[in-house]
Design a protein around this motif. Structure first.
Motif, PDB file in Angstrom:
ATOM      1  N   ASN A 134      10.723   1.839  -0.443  1.00 53.51           N
ATOM      2  CA  ASN A 134       9.745   0.788   0.084  1.00 53.51           C
ATOM      3  C   ASN A 134      10.269  -0.061   1.222  1.00 53.51           C
ATOM      4  O   ASN A 134       9.582  -0.825   1.672  1.00 53.51           O
ATOM      5  CB  ASN A 134       9.378   0.012  -0.806  1.00 53.51           C
ATOM      6  CG  ASN A 134       8.493   0.449  -2.073  1.00 53.51           C
ATOM      7  OD1 ASN A 134       8.881  -0.256  -3.221  1.00 53.51           O
ATOM      8  ND2 ASN A 134       7.932   1.700  -1.954  1.00 53.51           N
ATOM      9  N   TYR A 181      10.291  -7.076   3.334  1.00 53.74           N
ATOM     10  CA  TYR A 181      10.126  -5.759   4.115  1.00 53.74           C
ATOM     11  C   TYR A 181      10.629  -5.791   5.344  1.00 53.74           C
ATOM     12  O   TYR A 181      10.505  -6.544   6.123  1.00 53.74           O
ATOM     13  CB  TYR A 181       8.686  -5.077   4.160  1.00 53.74           C
ATOM     14  CG  TYR A 181       8.588  -4.221   5.030  1.00 53.74           C
ATOM     15  CD1 TYR A 181       8.396  -2.853   4.457  1.00 53.74           C
ATOM     16  CD2 TYR A 181       8.113  -4.257   6.258  1.00 53.74           C
ATOM     17  CE1 TYR A 181       8.055  -1.793   5.244  1.00 53.74           C
ATOM     18  CE2 TYR A 181       8.066  -3.275   7.153  1.00 53.74           C
ATOM     19  CZ  TYR A 181       7.997  -1.834   6.640  1.00 53.74           C
ATOM     20  OH  TYR A 181       7.792  -0.590   7.293  1.00 53.74           O
ATOM     21  N   TYR A 183      12.046  -2.398   8.123  1.00 50.85           N
ATOM     22  CA  TYR A 183      12.299  -0.964   8.052  1.00 50.85           C
ATOM     23  C   TYR A 183      13.658  -0.466   8.348  1.00 50.85           C
ATOM     24  O   TYR A 183      14.179  -1.090   9.420  1.00 50.85           O
ATOM     25  CB  TYR A 183      11.383  -0.538   9.172  1.00 50.85           C
ATOM     26  CG  TYR A 183      11.197   0.695   9.419  1.00 50.85           C
ATOM     27  CD1 TYR A 183       9.838   1.612   8.631  1.00 50.85           C
ATOM     28  CD2 TYR A 183      11.908   1.650  10.182  1.00 50.85           C
ATOM     29  CE1 TYR A 183       9.731   3.023   8.812  1.00 50.85           C
ATOM     30  CE2 TYR A 183      11.673   3.134  10.175  1.00 50.85           C
ATOM     31  CZ  TYR A 183      10.659   3.817  10.013  1.00 50.85           C
ATOM     32  OH  TYR A 183      10.084   5.321   9.639  1.00 50.85           O
ATOM     33  N   GLN A 291       2.336   1.374  -3.429  1.00 49.16           N
ATOM     34  CA  GLN A 291       2.840   0.565  -2.437  1.00 49.16           C
ATOM     35  C   GLN A 291       3.940  -0.362  -3.123  1.00 49.16           C
ATOM     36  O   GLN A 291       3.889  -0.827  -4.121  1.00 49.16           O
ATOM     37  CB  GLN A 291       1.590  -0.231  -1.973  1.00 49.16           C
ATOM     38  CG  GLN A 291       0.575   0.414  -1.083  1.00 49.16           C
ATOM     39  CD  GLN A 291      -0.691  -0.298  -0.839  1.00 49.16           C
ATOM     40  OE1 GLN A 291      -1.726   0.063  -1.304  1.00 49.16           O
ATOM     41  NE2 GLN A 291      -0.591  -1.621   0.015  1.00 49.16           N
ATOM     42  N   ALA A 301       2.263  -2.814   2.735  1.00 54.07           N
ATOM     43  CA  ALA A 301       1.425  -1.683   3.231  1.00 54.07           C
ATOM     44  C   ALA A 301       2.276  -0.393   2.859  1.00 54.07           C
ATOM     45  O   ALA A 301       1.777   0.779   2.452  1.00 54.07           O
ATOM     46  CB  ALA A 301       0.882  -1.865   4.430  1.00 54.07           C
ATOM     47  N   TYR A 302       3.585  -0.529   2.853  1.00 58.15           N
ATOM     48  CA  TYR A 302       4.430   0.765   2.964  1.00 58.15           C
ATOM     49  C   TYR A 302       4.719   1.269   1.415  1.00 58.15           C
ATOM     50  O   TYR A 302       4.970   0.328   0.351  1.00 58.15           O
ATOM     51  CB  TYR A 302       5.858   0.294   3.436  1.00 58.15           C
ATOM     52  CG  TYR A 302       6.508   1.423   3.980  1.00 58.15           C
ATOM     53  CD1 TYR A 302       6.495   1.987   5.413  1.00 58.15           C
ATOM     54  CD2 TYR A 302       7.425   2.259   2.916  1.00 58.15           C
ATOM     55  CE1 TYR A 302       7.012   3.284   5.864  1.00 58.15           C
ATOM     56  CE2 TYR A 302       8.005   3.601   3.596  1.00 58.15           C
ATOM     57  CZ  TYR A 302       7.874   3.962   4.838  1.00 58.15           C
ATOM     58  OH  TYR A 302       8.362   4.882   5.169  1.00 58.15           O
ATOM     59  N   THR A 307       2.153   4.729   4.986  1.00 58.85           N
ATOM     60  CA  THR A 307       1.907   3.341   5.207  1.00 58.85           C
ATOM     61  C   THR A 307       0.462   3.462   4.737  1.00 58.85           C
ATOM     62  O   THR A 307      -0.633   4.166   5.167  1.00 58.85           O
ATOM     63  CB  THR A 307       2.068   2.891   6.435  1.00 58.85           C
ATOM     64  OG1 THR A 307       3.345   2.928   6.894  1.00 58.85           O
ATOM     65  CG2 THR A 307       1.410   1.486   6.714  1.00 58.85           C
ATOM     66  N   THR A 309      -3.004   1.835   4.664  1.00 58.12           N
ATOM     67  CA  THR A 309      -3.530   0.615   5.427  1.00 58.12           C
ATOM     68  C   THR A 309      -5.196   0.953   5.654  1.00 58.12           C
ATOM     69  O   THR A 309      -5.502   1.817   5.087  1.00 58.12           O
ATOM     70  CB  THR A 309      -2.834   0.650   6.801  1.00 58.12           C
ATOM     71  OG1 THR A 309      -3.420  -0.765   7.500  1.00 58.12           O
ATOM     72  CG2 THR A 309      -2.858   1.928   7.688  1.00 58.12           C
ATOM     73  N   HIS A 319       1.885   7.673   9.142  1.00 57.15           N
ATOM     74  CA  HIS A 319       3.228   7.435   9.380  1.00 57.15           C
ATOM     75  C   HIS A 319       3.410   7.905  10.859  1.00 57.15           C
ATOM     76  O   HIS A 319       2.967   9.003  11.153  1.00 57.15           O
ATOM     77  CB  HIS A 319       4.319   8.082   8.518  1.00 57.15           C
ATOM     78  CG  HIS A 319       5.461   6.997   8.497  1.00 57.15           C
ATOM     79  ND1 HIS A 319       6.346   7.213   9.547  1.00 57.15           N
ATOM     80  CD2 HIS A 319       6.025   6.313   7.386  1.00 57.15           C
ATOM     81  CE1 HIS A 319       7.429   6.350   9.156  1.00 57.15           C
ATOM     82  NE2 HIS A 319       7.124   5.774   7.839  1.00 57.15           N
ATOM     83  N   ALA A 452       0.344  -5.901   6.942  1.00 55.20           N
ATOM     84  CA  ALA A 452       1.088  -4.433   6.667  1.00 55.20           C
ATOM     85  C   ALA A 452       2.407  -4.693   6.162  1.00 55.20           C
ATOM     86  O   ALA A 452       2.908  -3.815   5.593  1.00 55.20           O
ATOM     87  CB  ALA A 452       1.090  -3.648   7.950  1.00 55.20           C
ATOM     88  N   ALA A 453       3.087  -5.823   6.361  1.00 56.81           N
ATOM     89  CA  ALA A 453       4.641  -6.121   5.672  1.00 56.81           C
ATOM     90  C   ALA A 453       4.633  -7.450   5.028  1.00 56.81           C
ATOM     91  O   ALA A 453       4.684  -7.477   3.827  1.00 56.81           O
ATOM     92  CB  ALA A 453       5.351  -5.910   6.959  1.00 56.81           C
TER      93      ALA A 453
END
Length: 552
Positions: A134, A181, A183, A291, A301-302, A307, A309, A319, A452-453
């Motif tokens: 995640n 979160y 990345y 998720q 969202a990930y 993802t 969404t 993605h 999203a995050a």
């Protein structure tokens, strides 16, 4: 007419714009095909690299087209079976391999990764496999640390030994596991290595046997040996100005985070599996789409390499990917049964934007127009904007963004307009800005809400214009064992510069007291009880704060 090499029929033919695939299972209307060709028209020349696109409905591929050149040196055109690297679109395949092991009881999602990687430090709280899936582990991105060391990715032939060596040197995390979160490729390189340690087989062998071969993805393989000859590979390029291009290839061995060589058709075969569960069954599908949940209880969202969404109010699973000069985007609209794959071999291609333009042709009449879902603006006094204007520090990464006023609008970093939807709420650029309720006459902090995050808090910071004497106090030599790097800071021409081991200097400008920045990097200097500067912290997008000690 343009001359194209169409390897699927091993013949040279004169084809009008774009190259179509005879492998497409179902034809689309001439109008829709022409609309797709128009979207990619600016990439359809014999003197430029380009893209390939594929679309499927209900799991049936009904369009595959290609544009531009795969190899400018040898005048080879892109075709629908050209092999591109798909960057981080690869992550969903790595996640699938990890999930298969968990479903077979060989690992557990809540396992501490130190069970399999004892060389990684104990951070006081376990980093779990679920955290890796995640992007909530807090682990620094090893490639970013390599860049701080002086050799960014693709400038040196990194492999998994190098990546793990860098990972194991990190004595700190960006944050406690599960808190936020962020990345990071680290988690997905570790998963590729995890599969190898658990199965005793190479990651490439495992995924070929368990994923690619069963799904008929015959033109898909990992770039685990970048020197290997790959049939029909499209070379990646970066614009060099004046209509010229430089080759920009990912010459490295690391994979799992990226590094998948594939075609648009094979990617669409994979999206069908994400609907049917032909490989992995419903359990795999559930875990792929599960998720992440932060320690706070917030769902992000990930999921697992995907993802989850919405696009124009339509549920979307997608993605994107970017490695060297390759750009990629794979998206799926489950309720409509539509999937779109875009692969490009030019770094200036907006693969996500292209994919969504194509999707619009299939979602016409279903998706809600952007202006229909926009929040209703309200009138706000110009005094409110003026009160907010200034610099703000991200309390997580210590980076700075600026709020200002332009043409009567509140703008972020001088570019993104923010529309008021409530007295303390502004929307724009895909995020919501909520202002703290401070007393009148003060400049408040705010938070940005990214659906999203995560939610990120900012505080106002004062302007910083150091005198020449103050600048001299920041001059010194700094070393980080975690990055295995030594830098010096010097005053030159009235400003501070950061000098690497090769004598190359880059200017770093003042951001706020004791902080300088440039090119997305933030350098924060720390002081001892007497006020003397004794340390420096280097932060950037995927490495929030890595320690440098003063050695001179």
């Amino acid at each position: 007419m343009r001359i194209r090499v169409l390897s699927v029929v091993t013949a040279v033919g004169a084809l009008m714009p774009g190259v179509a695939s005879p492998l497409a299972s179902q034809a689309v209307s001439a109008d829709r095909q022409a609309a797709v060709d128009a979207i990619f028209g600016r990439y359809d020349g014999t003197d430029m690299p380009g893209c390939a696109v594929g679309v499927s409905e209900a799991g049936v591929i009904n369009l595959e087209r290609a544009y531009g050149m795969a190899d400018l040196e040898h005048a080879v055109a892109n075709t629908p079976i050209s092999v591109f690297e798909n960057g981080s679109v690869s992550k969903q395949f790595t996640a699938a391999a990890t999930i298969l092991l968990a479903l077979e009881g060989k690992i557990a999602f809540d396992d501490d990764i130190r069970t399999y990687f004892p060389e990684i430090p104990d951070y006081g709280e376990p980093v779990t496999i679920r955290h890796l899936l995640n992007h909530t582990s807090g682990l620094r991105d090893w490639g970013s640390v390599a860049g701080i060391h002086g050799w960014p990715r693709t400038t040196r032939v990194h492999d998994h030994r190098h990546a793990l060596d860098i990972i194991a040197r990190q004595r700190e995390l960006n944050y406690p596991p599960g808190t936020f979160y962020s990345y990071t490729n680290t988690g997905y390189n570790l998963q590729a290595m995890l599969v190898e340690r658990v199965t005793g087989r190479s990651f490439a062998e495992f995924t070929k046997e368990r994923l690619f071969d069963p799904l008929g993805m015959t033109r898909t393989e990992w770039r685990d040996e970048y020197r290997r000859v790959v049939e029909d590979r499209a070379i990646a390029y970066r614009p060099a100005g004046g209509g010229e291009f430089y080759m920009d290839m990912p010459f490295e061995q690391v994979h799992g985070n990226g590094g998948l060589l594939t075609t648009v058709g094979d990617l669409l075969r994979w999206t069908r599996n994400l609907e049917t569960g032909e490989v992995g069954g419903p359990e795999l599908l559930a875990e792929m789409h599960r998720q992440g949940v932060l320690n706070s209880g917030r769902t992000i969202a990930y999921a697992s390499g995907l993802t989850v969404t919405e696009y124009r109010s339509v549920p979307e699973v997608q993605h994107g990917g970017a490695t060297a000069g390759y750009r990629a985007f794979l998206t799926r609209f489950p309720e409509q049964g539509v999937a779109v794959a875009v692969l490009c071999n030019r770094a200036d291609a907006n693969s996500g934007g292209l994919a969504h333009q194509v999707a619009d042709l299939w979602l016409d009449g279903v998706a809600v127009a952007e202006d229909a879902v926009a929040a209703t603006p309200i009138a706000v006094s110009p005094d409110v904007f003026e009160r907010l204007a200034g610099a703000y520090r991200d309390l997580r990464t210590n980076g700075v963004i600026g709020l200002g006023v332009r043409d009567g609008e509140l703008v972020v970093n001088g570019q993104v307009p923010m529309i008021a939807t409530a007295p303390n709420t502004f929307v724009g650029g895909g995020r919501t800005l909520v202002v703290d309720g401070e007393a009148p006459g003060t400049r408040p902090g705010f938070m940005t809400v990214d659906q999203a995050a995560d939610t990120i808090h900012f505080e106002p910071v004062d302007p910083f214009d150091p005198t020449p004497a103050e600048l001299e106090s920041y001059a010194g030599t700094w070393h980080s064992p975690e990055a295995e790097a030594t830098y010096t800071t010097e005053v030159r021409d009235g400003g501070l510069v950061l000098v690497d081991r090769y004598g190359q200097a880059r200017p770093i400008g003042p951001l706020y007291p004791d902080a300088f920045g440039g090119a997305g990097n933030v350098f924060r200097f720390s002081r001892d009880a007497s006020g003397a500067i004794t340390g420096m912290r280097w932060g950037q997008g995927r490495v929030w704060s890595i320690r440098f000690d003063r050695v001179r």
